[in-house]
Design an enzyme around this catalytic site. Structure first.
Site, PDB file in Angstrom:
ATOM      1  N   GLY A 105      19.770  -6.285   1.327  1.00 39.74           N
ATOM      2  CA  GLY A 105      20.741  -7.371   1.399  1.00 39.74           C
ATOM      3  C   GLY A 105      21.383  -7.406   2.765  1.00 39.74           C
ATOM      4  N   CYS A 106      22.497  -8.130   2.879  1.00 39.85           N
ATOM      5  CA  CYS A 106      23.181  -8.258   4.167  1.00 39.85           C
ATOM      6  C   CYS A 106      24.089  -7.054   4.371  1.00 39.85           C
ATOM      7  CB  CYS A 106      23.980  -9.546   4.222  1.00 39.85           C
ATOM      8  SG  CYS A 106      22.949 -11.003   4.031  1.00 39.85           S
ATOM      9  N   VAL A 107      23.520  -5.941   4.838  1.00 39.04           N
ATOM     10  CA  VAL A 107      24.290  -4.703   4.937  1.00 39.04           C
ATOM     11  C   VAL A 107      24.928  -4.534   6.317  1.00 39.04           C
ATOM     12  CG1 VAL A 107      23.259  -3.313   3.145  1.00 39.04           C
ATOM     13  CG2 VAL A 107      22.099  -3.558   5.311  1.00 39.04           C
TER      14      VAL A 107
END
Lengths: 104, 352
Positions: free
Chosen positions: A102-104
């Site tokens: 994901g958008c980490v």
């Protein structure tokens, strides 16, 4: 992709050092992976690692951080003390759980 | 261990003295010329702002160059705007013209203020991201080249905000911009069954699908996709590296129009689909540039003073928008997601 040598065996890891195949994870390997993270595993570390391994086995996902805090009784601060790179990059990596996405 | 949790440096340490002294005491401002603003405070102090376009993705050399300019003309002070323009903050009027001359010499464009086009808010694209359906910097350069006159002149009916996002994540402002350029996929993800259970959390992948097209496939220790339900958002690839969706032939661009964030005149609006698909055609993306150009031209010719793209469309109606821009209206334009019903026409009012 790269490889790490442990006990005369090669394990494939990705560029961030996560195991390419989590099914190959063993407790001995965890000790070795922890060394790469500059973590000396104590009972407290093992409590978190065992919790993560069991949770992943049961539900197929890594737990939310709040769930982890509630179930283990360790605060987020404490988790960071134990695993300086955090619950994702630190604890999950040592526990052999797939890399967080994901958008980490 | 090094110190952590310091937060950013206090912005007050970096304010030009004139702003520090007149903080919260500004009386009015005016546009002196395109790209140049004057703020006057209660004490009579005058602050001149020169706004310069930047490509957002810049080198350290560029930063050092604008620092040199700021040292020479602005006592070392500058700032970046929320659309990543550079603003030089001058307390001395006699420095304005020399700085404008110096900027012209370097080829830095001055503008983006008032009823003009400002810089395009955009994203990573093929420079850095792993989920894009198109590039960012390349298209921004092509579109800004085409609309450059509108950046350096205040000749538009209202402000024109163009934004680009290279996938449906819509990082940035595409969902609320006058014109939005958005990277889209048109094919189903390809599942790597051998890898999937090793690198992905299967329940997370299933839950990531907005149309519930993904189901577990216990025999393969993997997942399966109902292709009829998939609309290629790529969210599952974000969660799972074993579901590649990129497709150089079928990936491309959708154009959305009519969004705004300000509350001036009308409330904020989401941008809505105008063109479902245009191909990726690097390095200049002529189809995209032409489409944006056409919409902007029709809007300029048609809109009343102060009317943003969305307000203009609301006044004339979508039939006339499609009619005047020559964009074909297709079944792709009809919303079919969960919340689509209010977007249907529930009145007999329409234009032939």
């Amino acid at each position: 992709m790269g490889y790490i040598d442990f006990n005369g065996q090669q394990y494939e890891v990705d560029e961030d050092g996560f195991l390419a195949d989590p099914t190959l994870w063993t407790r001995e390997l965890a000790v070795f992976l922890a060394k790469n993270e500059e973590v000396e595993l104590t009972d407290e570390h093992w409590k978190i690692i065992d919790y993560l391994v069991n949770y992943y086995k049961q539900f197929g996902i890594a737990p939310m951080v709040r769930k982890m805090v509630k179930d283990t009784g360790f605060s987020v601060e404490k988790i960071y003390e134990l695993f300086p790179s955090g619950p994702g990059k630190g604890a999950c990596k040592i526990a052999g759980i797939p890399k967080p996405t994901g958008c980490v | 261990m090094s110190r952590t949790d310091l937060g950013p440096p206090d912005y007050r340490e970096m304010l030009p003295p004139i702003i520090k002294e007149n903080y919260g005491q500004w009386q009015y401002h005016e546009y002196v010329q395109p790209g140049v603003m004057k703020h006057v405070s209660e004490s009579g102090a005058e602050l001149f702002t020169i706004r310069v376009g930047s490509p957002r993705l810049v080198s350290l050399d560029f930063i050092r160059e604008i620092c040199d300019l700021a040292d020479t003309y602005c006592d070392g002070y500058l700032r970046f705007t929320s659309r990543h323009n550079v603003e030089f903050l001058l307390s001395k009027e006699e420095n304005v013209q020399p700085l404008l001359d110096a900027l012209k010499l370097k080829g830095y464009p001055v503008g983006g203020i008032g009823n003009a086009m400002s810089s395009m808010v955009h994203t990573q694209g093929w420079i850095h991201c792993h989920t894009p359906a198109t590039d960012a910097s390349g298209i921004v350069k092509a579109v800004m080249d085409d609309l450059f006159e509108h950046f350096t002149h205040m000749d538009l009916p209202a402000r024109l905000r163009v934004a680009l996002a290279c996938c449906l994540n819509m990082c940035g402002a595409v969902h609320c911009s006058d014109i939005a350029i958005l990277g889209i996929h048109r094919t189903v993800p390809r599942i790597n069954h051998d890898r999937l259970s090793k690198v992905c959390e299967i329940p997370t992948v299933i839950a990531s699908c907005p149309t519930a097209a993904i189901k577990p496939d216990p025999q393969k220790k993997s997942v399966k996709i109902n292709e009829e339900k998939c609309m290629y958002c790529g969210n599952c690839f974000t969660m799972c590296p074993a579901m590649e969706i990129m497709d150089p032939v079928n990936d491309g661009i959708a154009i959305l129009v009519g969004g705004k964030v300000s509350n001036a005149r009308t409330g904020p609006m989401f941008s809505r689909l105008a063109i479902p698909f245009l191909p990726n055609n690097p390095p200049r993306w002529p189809e995209v540039v032409d489409a944006v150009h056409k919409i902007v031209e029709v809007w300029i010719a048609d809109a009343q003073t102060g009317e943003r793209v969305g307000e203009w469309i609301n006044r004339i109606g979508w039939e006339r928008f499609f009619d005047r821009t020559g964009i074909p209206f297709t079944d792709k334009h009809i919303d079919d997601y969960i919340f689509s019903v209010p977007t249907f026409r529930s009145t007999t009012n329409f234009k032939w």
